[in-house]
Design an enzyme around this catalytic site. Sequence first.
Site, PDB file in Angstrom:
ATOM      1  CG  LEU A  78      13.951  41.044   1.620  1.00  0.00           C
ATOM      2  CD1 LEU A  78      15.304  41.671   1.280  1.00  0.00           C
ATOM      3  CD2 LEU A  78      12.881  42.119   1.765  1.00  0.00           C
ATOM      4  CE  LYS A 101      10.310  27.956   1.071  1.00  0.00           C
ATOM      5  NZ  LYS A 101       9.445  28.365  -0.033  1.00  0.00           N
TER       6      LYS A 101
END
Length: 328
Positions: A78, A101
């Site tokens: 997301l 990340k």
Amino acid sequence: MGARMTQIRWGILGASKFAREHMGPAIHAAKGAVLAAVASRTPQSVAPFKDFAAGCRAVMGYDALIADPDIDAIYIPLPHHMHVEWTVKALNAGKHVLAEKPIAMQADDFDRLIAARDASGLLAAEAYMIVHHPQWQRARQMVADGAIGRVIHITGGFSYDNSDDPQNIRNQAATGGGGMRDIGVYVLGSARYVMGADLENISAKIRWESGFDTFASMQGNMGEATYSAYVSTRMHPHQEMVFHGSEGLLRLTAPFNANIFGEARIELHQPNLGLRVEKFPAANHYVNQVEAFGHSIRNGAAYPWTLEQARGTQEAIDTVLAIGTDLT
């Protein structure tokens, strides 16, 4: 973990382009893993995942996926600002979590992540795939073994140009946009991984645009070595990391998007024009990452990139963004 964990059943939170093109196929290809479901508000967006993973189910909504008893692990691709919330929710629902990340927008967010991980007894990690690539594992070993003598200076650069895509989440301050949060983790985290040290005595210069950084250069010390790197989302594509020592130089030519930006190579430059090149044409760090995650779940093995390690990189990113001299 019981017999059911011989195959770890993965669910993906959101049918993102990156998940469709990279991590979905990697989960499907990884040993001991099965891509079981993808959550999306629009079931038709899950159809491309079924093209390579026929058994993949479409699940309506993120909450439904993390509550699904037939899912063991959740992958979260997301937008940056949603990672902490959904990582904590998934851990509380009894799922292992691998989140893209940067897993957090600021270092303080790691308090929540680490507390939720420890309370659940589950594995939670940032999807920092490069530490699973043999070129980086090899680079770290070479430096540790003294292949270039004492490391004196480290340089890094990572850039691309997405100025023609203003709606991209990386061009939106509200969704954690900017170069430092998107790719700063690479030039910083990779050097920290090799050196086993944090970046200290930081100075920086930043060019801002609509509340997010489009260029940042940073300097400091990493262990006994000096460090200098830059990232940009408004420059011609480039990536490179160099470790310059007293007795040689180590250069990684495609350090972050191996075999996409270019061939994964380590160049060891030695005295008298000596050059040794190691190539890694077959390695897929996304597949390796999924398999390492599964190995840790099944066997309790140490995971190569802990939340504590990820926090160290985020602390440096926070500092760069906070103290950088404005170039705008």
